[in-house]
Design a protein around this motif. Structure first.
Motif, PDB file in Angstrom:
ATOM      1  N   LEU A  34       7.080 -11.661 -47.132  1.00  0.00           N
ATOM      2  CA  LEU A  34       6.607 -12.068 -48.432  1.00  0.00           C
ATOM      3  C   LEU A  34       5.659 -13.495 -47.253  1.00  0.00           C
ATOM      4  N   ALA A  35       7.078 -14.054 -46.190  1.00  0.00           N
ATOM      5  CA  ALA A  35       6.042 -15.129 -45.418  1.00  0.00           C
ATOM      6  C   ALA A  35       5.475 -14.732 -44.164  1.00  0.00           C
ATOM      7  N   HIS A  36       5.700 -13.177 -44.199  1.00  0.00           N
ATOM      8  CA  HIS A  36       4.380 -13.430 -42.966  1.00  0.00           C
ATOM      9  C   HIS A  36       3.218 -13.023 -44.280  1.00  0.00           C
ATOM     10  N   TRP A  37       3.014 -12.693 -45.147  1.00  0.00           N
ATOM     11  CA  TRP A  37       2.382 -12.201 -46.299  1.00  0.00           C
ATOM     12  C   TRP A  37       1.411 -14.247 -46.188  1.00  0.00           C
ATOM     13  N   PHE A  38       2.155 -15.077 -46.171  1.00  0.00           N
ATOM     14  CA  PHE A  38       2.239 -16.420 -46.498  1.00  0.00           C
ATOM     15  C   PHE A  38       1.188 -16.647 -44.924  1.00  0.00           C
ATOM     16  N   TYR A  39       2.307 -16.388 -44.141  1.00  0.00           N
ATOM     17  CA  TYR A  39       1.826 -17.099 -42.769  1.00  0.00           C
ATOM     18  C   TYR A  39       0.191 -16.461 -42.731  1.00  0.00           C
ATOM     19  N   LEU A  40      -0.079 -15.259 -43.205  1.00  0.00           N
ATOM     20  CA  LEU A  40      -1.412 -14.868 -42.960  1.00  0.00           C
ATOM     21  C   LEU A  40      -2.437 -15.811 -43.695  1.00  0.00           C
ATOM     22  N   ASP A  41      -2.275 -15.432 -44.903  1.00  0.00           N
ATOM     23  CA  ASP A  41      -2.885 -16.282 -46.426  1.00  0.00           C
ATOM     24  C   ASP A  41      -3.252 -17.872 -45.439  1.00  0.00           C
ATOM     25  N   PHE A  42      -2.694 -18.710 -44.996  1.00  0.00           N
ATOM     26  CA  PHE A  42      -2.494 -20.512 -45.184  1.00  0.00           C
ATOM     27  C   PHE A  42      -2.101 -20.466 -43.305  1.00  0.00           C
ATOM     28  N   TYR A  43      -2.098 -19.983 -42.601  1.00  0.00           N
ATOM     29  CA  TYR A  43      -1.680 -20.603 -41.072  1.00  0.00           C
ATOM     30  C   TYR A  43      -2.695 -20.375 -40.312  1.00  0.00           C
ATOM     31  N   CYS A  44      -2.535 -19.088 -40.717  1.00  0.00           N
ATOM     32  CA  CYS A  44      -3.945 -18.657 -39.939  1.00  0.00           C
ATOM     33  C   CYS A  44      -5.181 -18.779 -39.882  1.00  0.00           C
ATOM     34  N   THR A  45      -5.163 -18.782 -40.971  1.00  0.00           N
ATOM     35  CA  THR A  45      -6.866 -19.291 -41.670  1.00  0.00           C
ATOM     36  C   THR A  45      -6.891 -20.931 -41.161  1.00  0.00           C
ATOM     37  N   THR A  46      -6.211 -21.824 -41.808  1.00  0.00           N
ATOM     38  CA  THR A  46      -6.570 -23.055 -41.225  1.00  0.00           C
ATOM     39  C   THR A  46      -6.342 -22.937 -39.515  1.00  0.00           C
ATOM     40  N   ASP A  47      -5.815 -22.944 -39.315  1.00  0.00           N
ATOM     41  CA  ASP A  47      -5.331 -22.769 -38.187  1.00  0.00           C
ATOM     42  C   ASP A  47      -5.437 -21.586 -36.537  1.00  0.00           C
ATOM     43  N   LYS A  57      -2.140 -17.071 -34.475  1.00  0.00           N
ATOM     44  CA  LYS A  57      -2.947 -15.755 -34.112  1.00  0.00           C
ATOM     45  C   LYS A  57      -2.643 -15.128 -35.047  1.00  0.00           C
ATOM     46  N   PRO A  58      -2.691 -13.671 -35.461  1.00  0.00           N
ATOM     47  CA  PRO A  58      -1.826 -12.602 -36.926  1.00  0.00           C
ATOM     48  C   PRO A  58      -1.761 -11.883 -36.089  1.00  0.00           C
ATOM     49  N   CYS A  59      -0.200 -10.921 -36.976  1.00  0.00           N
ATOM     50  CA  CYS A  59       0.767 -10.617 -36.163  1.00  0.00           C
ATOM     51  C   CYS A  59       1.099  -9.557 -37.024  1.00  0.00           C
ATOM     52  N   GLY A  60       1.488  -8.030 -36.717  1.00  0.00           N
ATOM     53  CA  GLY A  60       1.814  -7.433 -37.167  1.00  0.00           C
ATOM     54  C   GLY A  60       3.333  -7.786 -37.607  1.00  0.00           C
ATOM     55  N   MET A  61       3.873  -6.987 -38.740  1.00  0.00           N
ATOM     56  CA  MET A  61       5.171  -7.273 -39.495  1.00  0.00           C
ATOM     57  C   MET A  61       6.726  -7.250 -38.686  1.00  0.00           C
ATOM     58  N   LYS A  62       6.479  -6.435 -37.685  1.00  0.00           N
ATOM     59  CA  LYS A  62       7.611  -5.929 -36.753  1.00  0.00           C
ATOM     60  C   LYS A  62       7.539  -7.131 -35.419  1.00  0.00           C
ATOM     61  N   GLU A  63       6.232  -7.515 -35.124  1.00  0.00           N
ATOM     62  CA  GLU A  63       6.477  -9.053 -34.514  1.00  0.00           C
ATOM     63  C   GLU A  63       6.533  -9.914 -35.168  1.00  0.00           C
ATOM     64  N   PHE A  64       6.518 -10.295 -36.338  1.00  0.00           N
ATOM     65  CA  PHE A  64       6.802 -11.149 -36.998  1.00  0.00           C
ATOM     66  C   PHE A  64       8.378 -11.487 -37.931  1.00  0.00           C
ATOM     67  N   CYS A  65       8.660 -10.348 -37.721  1.00  0.00           N
ATOM     68  CA  CYS A  65      10.233 -10.151 -37.992  1.00  0.00           C
ATOM     69  C   CYS A  65      11.159 -10.317 -37.056  1.00  0.00           C
ATOM     70  N   THR A  66      10.618 -10.298 -35.518  1.00  0.00           N
ATOM     71  CA  THR A  66      11.283 -10.368 -34.502  1.00  0.00           C
ATOM     72  C   THR A  66      11.200 -11.973 -34.335  1.00  0.00           C
ATOM     73  N   HIS A  67      10.124 -13.038 -34.749  1.00  0.00           N
ATOM     74  CA  HIS A  67      10.149 -14.082 -34.513  1.00  0.00           C
ATOM     75  C   HIS A  67      10.821 -14.540 -35.476  1.00  0.00           C
ATOM     76  N   ILE A  68      10.903 -14.184 -36.833  1.00  0.00           N
ATOM     77  CA  ILE A  68      12.535 -15.026 -37.598  1.00  0.00           C
ATOM     78  C   ILE A  68      13.645 -15.007 -37.230  1.00  0.00           C
ATOM     79  N   PHE A  69      14.051 -13.176 -37.286  1.00  0.00           N
ATOM     80  CA  PHE A  69      15.329 -13.208 -36.429  1.00  0.00           C
ATOM     81  C   PHE A  69      15.971 -13.837 -35.444  1.00  0.00           C
ATOM     82  N   GLN A  70      14.942 -14.150 -34.881  1.00  0.00           N
ATOM     83  CA  GLN A  70      14.847 -14.893 -33.575  1.00  0.00           C
ATOM     84  C   GLN A  70      15.346 -16.289 -33.217  1.00  0.00           C
ATOM     85  N   HIS A  71      14.876 -16.763 -35.043  1.00  0.00           N
ATOM     86  CA  HIS A  71      14.673 -18.361 -35.247  1.00  0.00           C
ATOM     87  C   HIS A  71      16.029 -18.951 -35.822  1.00  0.00           C
TER      88      HIS A  71
END
Length: 374
Positions: free
Chosen positions: A43-56, A61-75
């Protein structure tokens, strides 16, 4: 940060926002199940693509689910220990997703010749039916209505029949699609989720493939059957359903036409019989009138059962008798004049002036009557 051989970095403030929105506030028992937690990360990934990637788009930059999970798990500190097992966690999550039923709809136009398909934002070369995974304790039909509304902007609730659907198991995942017929072709479809559905278009049912080797779409539209791989499992049954509906509609139409044609001969027959009887009656009247004229029987003859005319004849007879008693010569002269006048009246009668005895004094047009007899 180096991930999968490509450099990608999400701003810390965006990671903070996404984590607080979808993950940190999740109940503790949910956060302990890493596989189920991946649904929240999705859900966070979809929100990121829908809002952040379109507004800025320059910063995000758009990314896949695995790449996005890596950032979230590290954060998120509590998820750091699972970064090394991320591949295994995502594999379990995808397998779990396959066990969650998916519901959607097949939208057809009014004559059942066109079907509505959607194109994913990420899988740009593929088309499918609008559908999505069911939420916990959600009714299947409500899930289909919600998903179609999100992906097309069209509300199918008023057209849905819960007993009309096609169900199939694809890649170990149950997919049920409700058949929605009668959607206006000029409907304006507007997806409510950004960056998930790129296009919504009508396709001729006859041009879509029924199996993986069906090259009809390639010939008709220049698009290979692989672009409809999520459509193929449903096409044979959909075409059969459409054929059955059209056959039932045709049979019903034939029965209505037959019912109407069965009543028409009876009505026509009754009408013809009435016309024949009427014509026969008129013909008899004409023949009787002609016979009377040939024998020079005047219209005021007592043989015609007209009470008024019989009275007139009696009056003439009395006058004649009185004249005979007092003046025999005058009576003879008067009788001769009366016969001559009768003959002149008969000879001068208008051929179109025909009075049928059975209709008393009603006047008929003889030519029109003869046309009716013919």
């Amino acid at each position: 940060m180096e991930i999968s051989g490509k450099e990608h970095c999400l701003p810390v403030e965006i990671l903070d926002d996404l984590s607080s929105r979808f993950i940190i506030n999740v109940p503790e028992e949910e956060r302990k199940d890493i596989v189920r937690l991946c649904f929240q990360v999705e859900l966070a990934h979809w929100f990121y693509l829908d809002f952040y990637c379109t507004t800025d788009p320059k910063t995000c930059k758009p990314c896949g689910m695995k790449e996005f999970c890596t950032h979230i798990f590290q954060h998120i500190p509590t998820l750091n220990p699972h970064v090394k097992d991320l591949d295994s966690v995502l594999a379990q999550w995808r397998e779990y997703k396959l066990n969650v039923p998916t519901y959607g709809a097949i939208l057809l136009n009014k004559d059942l010749s066109q079907v509505l398909l959607v194109q994913s934002y990420w899988a740009k070369a593929s088309w499918g039916f609008p559908k999505g995974k069911i939420n916990e304790d959600e009714d299947p039909s409500h899930c289909a209505i919600r998903e179609v509304l999100e992906e097309t902007g069209f509300d199918i609730s008023s057209l849905m029949d819960k007993n009309e659907y096609i169900e199939s198991t694809v890649n170990e995942q149950l997919i049920r699609l409700y058949i929605i017929a009668g959607v206006p072709k000029d409907t304006v479809f507007q997806p409510r989720t950004r960056n998930e559905i790129k296009k919504v278009e009508w396709f001729p049912v006859a041009d879509l493939p029924s199996n993986k080797k069906d090259m009809t779409p390639k010939v008709k539209m220049g698009v290979g059957p692989n672009s409809f791989f999520m459509v193929v499992p449903f096409m044979k049954r959909l075409k059969r359903w459409i054929s059955d509906k059209q056959q039932k509609s045709s049979d019903s139409s034939r029965r209505r036409n037959k019912s109407m044609s069965d009543t028409e001969p009876t009505a026509n027959k009754s009408k013809k019989q009435q016309q024949q009887l009427f014509a026969m009656a008129l013909q008899n009247e004409v023949m009787e009138s002609q016979a009377n004229r040939q024998h020079k029987v005047p219209n005021n003859s007592p043989t015609q059962r007209n009470g008024r005319r019989q009275d007139n004849s009696k009056s003439h007879a009395k006058n004649g008798l009185r004249r005979q008693l007092f003046n025999g010569d005058e009576d003879k002269k008067d009788k001769g004049r009366q016969q001559n006048q009768t003959q002149r009246n008969l000879s001068n009668a208008n051929i179109n002036d025909f009075r049928a005895p059975s209709w008393m004094n009603f006047k008929f047009n003889r030519s029109a009557i003869l046309q009716c007899i013919e």
